[in-house]
Design a protein around this motif. Structure first.
Motif, mmCIF file in Angstrom:
data_model
loop_
_atom_site.group_PDB
_atom_site.id
_atom_site.type_symbol
_atom_site.label_atom_id
_atom_site.label_comp_id
_atom_site.label_asym_id
_atom_site.label_seq_id
_atom_site.Cartn_x
_atom_site.Cartn_y
_atom_site.Cartn_z
ATOM 1 N N SER A 36 55.876 47.851 5.501
ATOM 2 C CA SER A 36 57.281 47.595 5.143
ATOM 3 C C SER A 36 57.487 47.761 3.636
ATOM 4 C CB SER A 36 57.719 46.192 5.591
ATOM 5 O OG SER A 36 57.052 45.177 4.843
ATOM 6 N N PHE A 37 56.509 47.332 2.854
ATOM 7 C CA PHE A 37 56.581 47.457 1.397
ATOM 8 C C PHE A 37 56.628 48.926 0.982
ATOM 9 C CE2 PHE A 37 54.294 47.988 -2.668
ATOM 10 C CZ PHE A 37 55.061 47.187 -3.499
ATOM 11 N N ASN A 38 55.731 49.729 1.550
ATOM 12 C CA ASN A 38 55.673 51.146 1.173
ATOM 13 C C ASN A 38 56.908 51.909 1.646
ATOM 14 O OD1 ASN A 38 53.178 51.220 -0.269
ATOM 15 N ND2 ASN A 38 52.104 50.925 1.659
ATOM 16 N N ARG A 39 57.428 51.537 2.831
ATOM 17 C CA ARG A 39 58.658 52.174 3.327
ATOM 18 C C ARG A 39 59.807 51.927 2.348
ATOM 19 N NH1 ARG A 39 63.266 50.381 5.536
ATOM 20 N NH2 ARG A 39 62.572 48.246 5.906
ATOM 21 N N MET A 40 59.973 50.673 1.922
ATOM 22 C CA MET A 40 61.085 50.334 1.025
ATOM 23 C C MET A 40 60.919 50.962 -0.356
ATOM 24 S SD MET A 40 62.938 46.859 1.611
ATOM 25 C CE MET A 40 63.036 46.004 3.161
ATOM 26 N N LEU A 41 59.688 50.995 -0.825
ATOM 27 C CA LEU A 41 59.440 51.542 -2.167
ATOM 28 C C LEU A 41 59.769 53.035 -2.211
ATOM 29 C CD1 LEU A 41 58.601 50.353 -4.832
ATOM 30 C CD2 LEU A 41 56.210 50.803 -4.251
ATOM 31 N N LYS A 42 59.597 53.716 -1.057
ATOM 32 C CA LYS A 42 59.954 55.143 -0.989
ATOM 33 C C LYS A 42 61.464 55.330 -0.842
ATOM 34 C CE LYS A 42 55.523 56.684 0.861
ATOM 35 N NZ LYS A 42 54.761 56.948 2.095
ATOM 36 N N SER A 43 62.144 54.305 -0.328
ATOM 37 C CA SER A 43 63.577 54.426 -0.030
ATOM 38 C C SER A 43 64.480 54.013 -1.191
ATOM 39 C CB SER A 43 63.945 53.565 1.183
ATOM 40 O OG SER A 43 63.192 53.953 2.308
ATOM 41 N N TYR A 44 64.002 53.095 -2.051
ATOM 42 C CA TYR A 44 64.875 52.503 -3.063
ATOM 43 C C TYR A 44 64.269 52.622 -4.460
ATOM 44 C CZ TYR A 44 66.808 50.573 1.199
ATOM 45 O OH TYR A 44 67.339 50.456 2.452
ATOM 46 N N THR A 45 65.130 52.554 -5.454
ATOM 47 C CA THR A 45 64.685 52.619 -6.855
ATOM 48 C C THR A 45 63.780 51.440 -7.190
ATOM 49 O OG1 THR A 45 66.827 53.601 -7.377
ATOM 50 C CG2 THR A 45 65.510 52.856 -9.230
ATOM 51 N N SER A 46 64.132 50.262 -6.648
ATOM 52 C CA SER A 46 63.302 49.078 -6.882
ATOM 53 C C SER A 46 63.313 48.183 -5.649
ATOM 54 C CB SER A 46 63.811 48.280 -8.095
ATOM 55 O OG SER A 46 65.097 47.750 -7.833
ATOM 56 N N VAL A 47 62.289 47.345 -5.523
ATOM 57 C CA VAL A 47 62.248 46.343 -4.451
ATOM 58 C C VAL A 47 61.817 45.012 -5.065
ATOM 59 C CG1 VAL A 47 61.691 48.034 -2.652
ATOM 60 C CG2 VAL A 47 59.834 46.756 -3.761
ATOM 61 N N PHE A 48 62.200 43.932 -4.391
ATOM 62 C CA PHE A 48 61.788 42.598 -4.812
ATOM 63 C C PHE A 48 60.941 41.968 -3.721
ATOM 64 C CE2 PHE A 48 65.099 43.397 -7.778
ATOM 65 C CZ PHE A 48 64.866 42.560 -8.870
#
Length: 249
Positions: A36-48
């Protein structure tokens, strides 16, 4: 007259994500796992990365893409850079083993004097009807700040005045209307799941003026807000007295 204290961010977020109106205002949120972390990091400029149960901005980690498949990881311990495919192994040691964590889409927050801010709206239900009784903007102490919690050095400002002075040109009346719409919808949706008399909402305004829901607090800390808007604070105290009287009956 009951009031539930709900500590889990995910427990409060799920009813909003499932609502046809509110899902548009909730950032992409998932339980933290490596996929889930890697999916979001590829999708968005930043993640929290946030503890599911936590207060005052403690334990929050920001991971930001900085180009060439590299990321910048910022936490209370400082900032490091690394290749994107190593990011999860870098944040793992920062996590408390007995806690559950969420990963959430980062919002490109609007800024005031180049510092990011978010919005606190407190709603109370003194006579069976939700009322917005406190509102303020929380401005981070630095341009690079990871969180906008007052406990981490942020400062409270009068919301309406600040919205007219942001670095971005925002349509103040539209933003205020959206903040209130989202606040009342959130209170009603959560109240359908949990018995509530007060809720403190953390909302964001991005650089384009879109409003986002960040978090709901069922035991909000409102210390220091009396000087921000004295008229609203009187409204808050009046509602608090009515709620207290009803709970004693």
């Amino acid at each position: 007259m009951e009031h539930a204290i709900v500590r889990s961010k995910m427990k409060k977020g799920l009813p909003l994500m499932g609502d046809p109106f509110m899902k548009y205002y909730v950032p992409d949120t998932d339980w933290l796992t490596s996929p889930s972390f890697n999916r979001m990091l590829k999708s968005y400029t930043s993640v929290f990365v946030k503890p599911d149960i936590g207060r005052k901005g403690n334990g929050i980690i920001r991971v930001r893409n900085i180009g060439r498949k590299r990321v910048e990881i910022s936490s209370q311990q400082g900032t490091i850079a690394c290749p994107r495919d190593q990011a999860y192994s870098k944040i793992e040691p920062m996590l408390q083993p007995n806690k559950s964590y969420l990963v959430q889409q980062g919002i490109n927050l609007a800024t005031y004097k180049r510092r990011p801010f978010d919005v606190r709206v407190v709603l109370q239900k003194p006579s069976g009807i939700w009322r917005a009784t406190l509102m303020c903007a929380k401005v981070a102490p630095r341009k690079s700040s990871v969180v906008t919690n007052v406990a981490k050095g942020a400062k409270d400002y009068n919301l309406y005045r600040l919205l007219r002075r942001t670095d971005q040109i925002l349509k103040t009346s539209e933003v205020m209307r959206d903040l209130l719409d989202v606040s009342f919808q959130t209170a009603q949706i959560l109240n359908a799941k949990f018995p509530l008399r007060i809720v403190g909402l953390d909302l964001a305004v991005d650089k384009r003026g879109k409003v986002w829901f960040l978090e709901a607090n069922t035991k909000p800390d409102n210390v220091g807000l009396e000087s921000i808007d004295r008229r609203l604070h009187r409204k808050y105290l009046k509602a608090k007295r009515i709620i207290r009287k009803a709970s004693e009956e």
